[in-house]
Design a protein around this motif. Structure first.
Motif, PDB file in Angstrom:
ATOM      1  N   SER A   9       0.154   3.028  -2.365  1.00 44.30           N
ATOM      2  CA  SER A   9       0.017   2.687  -0.947  1.00 44.30           C
ATOM      3  C   SER A   9      -0.221   3.893  -0.076  1.00 44.30           C
ATOM      4  O   SER A   9      -0.480   3.769   1.099  1.00 44.30           O
ATOM      5  N   THR A 264      10.520  -2.246   2.112  1.00 45.00           N
ATOM      6  CA  THR A 264       9.867  -2.115   0.810  1.00 45.00           C
ATOM      7  C   THR A 264      10.165  -3.319  -0.074  1.00 45.00           C
ATOM      8  O   THR A 264       9.267  -3.844  -0.756  1.00 45.00           O
ATOM      9  N   ASN A 267       8.060  -6.182   0.574  1.00 45.16           N
ATOM     10  CA  ASN A 267       6.642  -5.909   0.310  1.00 45.16           C
ATOM     11  C   ASN A 267       5.846  -5.663   1.595  1.00 45.16           C
ATOM     12  O   ASN A 267       4.750  -6.184   1.788  1.00 45.16           O
ATOM     13  N   THR A 268       6.434  -4.862   2.473  1.00 46.66           N
ATOM     14  CA  THR A 268       5.747  -4.486   3.704  1.00 46.66           C
ATOM     15  C   THR A 268       6.105  -3.045   4.023  1.00 46.66           C
ATOM     16  O   THR A 268       6.829  -2.395   3.257  1.00 46.66           O
TER      17      THR A 268
END
Length: 479
Positions: A9, A264, A267-268
């Motif tokens: 990411s 986290t 999922n962001t």
């Protein structure tokens, strides 16, 4: 605590050609035009109060809201708007903000009623909130690490002069051509800023993949509740119904922190990555700039009332007494900015906060019955020197070690704490003024109301005394 983004990411390195120092300074000039405008509009409207009441038939409460609504809509979104720059590009968000600010400035000047003026000022505040964190983010991305102090010196000049020039310029404009022009004047400068930023500021790579919209919603409600309560509580007399709003804001602040810690796992990406606060200088810098905001937000109301109501000066005459602040601050900031690239910024920051403390304590001593009016020029001059030594070292030290992929979030936090500090300072000093006038002479009460500012600045001085100095290696660019 959230972790740093994973390798998958993490944004890719910038593949654009390195930005030269000449290009960086041109970009800074373009950004500073807009930055000056939005800070000027925090204070310039106050001098138009009598004209707004007369020409728009506005009540005193409505005129107060002309300023309050701008500050509210400016401060509340800052945590979000800083991260928007990371996600969609600092230049793009700046340009959107400047378009909003410019159009709403035109709407303000054309407002036929005070109600429409208040709405236009709210929109203007949103534009200002979009602009502010992008300025600091871009500076820290386009200037190499060893030149950021000099760049922040220029930023400090703009911040200092804009915050102090409002009453002076406002008095001249309102007296000469009318209250509408304190807003109309933004239009040509806004257009110039849009063109210059489009041409001179590079479109830097995006540093965030997504926004956590749940955190966005919670942060806005949290900031709205807390800032509204602190800002309006003293004026409303702290009615019972306002306390639940504050409780909701504080409770949601806890929820917000929890959301950042679990970003986290959800999922962001965190809106405000909590690992920012593991950076010692950033944490200390946000504390110290909050105390500086408290001081600047609190000092000018009692000082202006002391000069105008206590000594019967006009608004323009009172404004002229503040000119030494702008002169000292404006002349010192570039010099101090360059020094902060070469010597321990802790020393410069401690000098600045020491002068600030001496200044506010001086105001407490001279703003009272029986003291000659000219004596106020001494703390005024000290305040200008303190301003000149605080802004650049504090800003460059606070953000220098922040990872680039967190720069927008860090800028948002830094500016949000400064704005909240200003709101709290105005509220606390306002309450102290009300209490003081009930027990002592008006002029003495104005001086005594600044005692809380002295106490808060002690916290700022202690914070900057803990700054860590890390001699840095020279870099070619940080774009």
């Amino acid at each position: 605590m959230t972790n740093n983004p994973s390798a998958s990411s993490t944004p890719q390195p910038n593949k654009n050609p390195p930005i030269t120092e000449r290009q960086a300074w041109r970009a800074l000039l373009a950004l500073c035009i807009g930055f000056f405008m939005i800070l000027l509009d925090q204070t310039i409207v106050a001098v138009a109060t009598p004209d707004l009441q007369t020409e728009l038939g506005a009540s005193l409460n409505q005129v107060v809201w002309v300023t309050s609504i701008y500050l509210l809509f400016f401060a509340v979104p800052l945590l979000v708007t800083g991260r928007l720059g990371d996600r969609y590009g600092q230049r793009n968000i700046y340009l959107i903000g400047m378009v909003i600010f410019t159009i709403s400035s035109l709407a303000c000047g054309l407002s036929p009623t005070v109600e429409i003026l208040i709405i236009a000022r709210a929109i203007q505040g949103i534009g200002a909130s979009l602009i502010t964190p992008q300025t600091m983010s871009v500076i820290n991305r386009i200037f190499p690490r060893h030149r950021r102090g000099a760049a922040m010196g220029m930023w400090g000049v703009v911040a200092g002069l804009a915050s102090l020039a409002g009453p002076i310029l406002g008095g001249i404009i309102v007296s000469a051509i009318g209250w509408e022009w304190i807003f109309f004047i933004n239009v040509p400068f806004g257009i110039v800023s849009i063109i210059m930023v489009w041409l001179m500021v590079p479109d830097l790579p995006r540093l965030a993949r997504r926004l956590d919209f749940l955190s966005v919603i919670v942060s806005i409600i949290t900031m709205s509740s807390i800032v509204f309560t602190i800002q309006q509580g003293p004026d409303l007399g702290w009615p019972i119904w306002i306390w639940p709003i504050l409780v909701v804001g504080l409770a949601l602040a806890v929820v917000f922190v929890r959301l950042q810690a679990t970003a986290t796992k959800r999922n962001t990406e965190a809106l405000v990555p909590l690992d920012l606060f593991t950076i010692k200088n950033f944490t200390l810098g946000t504390i110290s700039i909050t105390t500086m905001g408290f001081a600047i937000g609190g000092i000018f109301i009692p000082a202006m009332l002391f000069l105008q109501n206590g000594h019967h000066l006009s608004a323009q005459q009172a404004g002229l007494y503040m000119v030494p602040i702008a002169l000292f601050s404006g002349s010192l900031s570039p010099f101090v900015g360059r020094m902060s690239d070469r010597i321990n910024p802790r020393v410069l920051s401690m000098i600045g906060f020491s002068f600030m403390l001496a200044s506010i304590f001086g105001f407490v001593l001279v703003m009272r019955d029986g003291v000659p009016l000219w004596c106020i020029l001494i703390p005024v001059a000290l305040l200008g020197i303190g301003n000149g030594f605080v802004w650049s070292p504090n800003s460059s030290t606070s953000l220098r070690d922040v990872p680039l992929h967190h720069m927008g979030a860090a800028s948002g936090v830094y500016n949000a704490t400064r704005q909240v500090g200003s709101v709290v300072g105005a509220a606390v000093v306002g309450a102290a003024m009300q209490i003081g006038t009930a027990y002592t002479a008006f002029t003495t009460a104005m001086g005594n109301s600044l005692i809380p500012v002295v106490l808060v600045l002690v916290i700022g001085l202690i914070s900057v005394s803990k700054f860590e100095y890390k001699p840095h290696m020279r870099e070619s660019s940080h774009s």
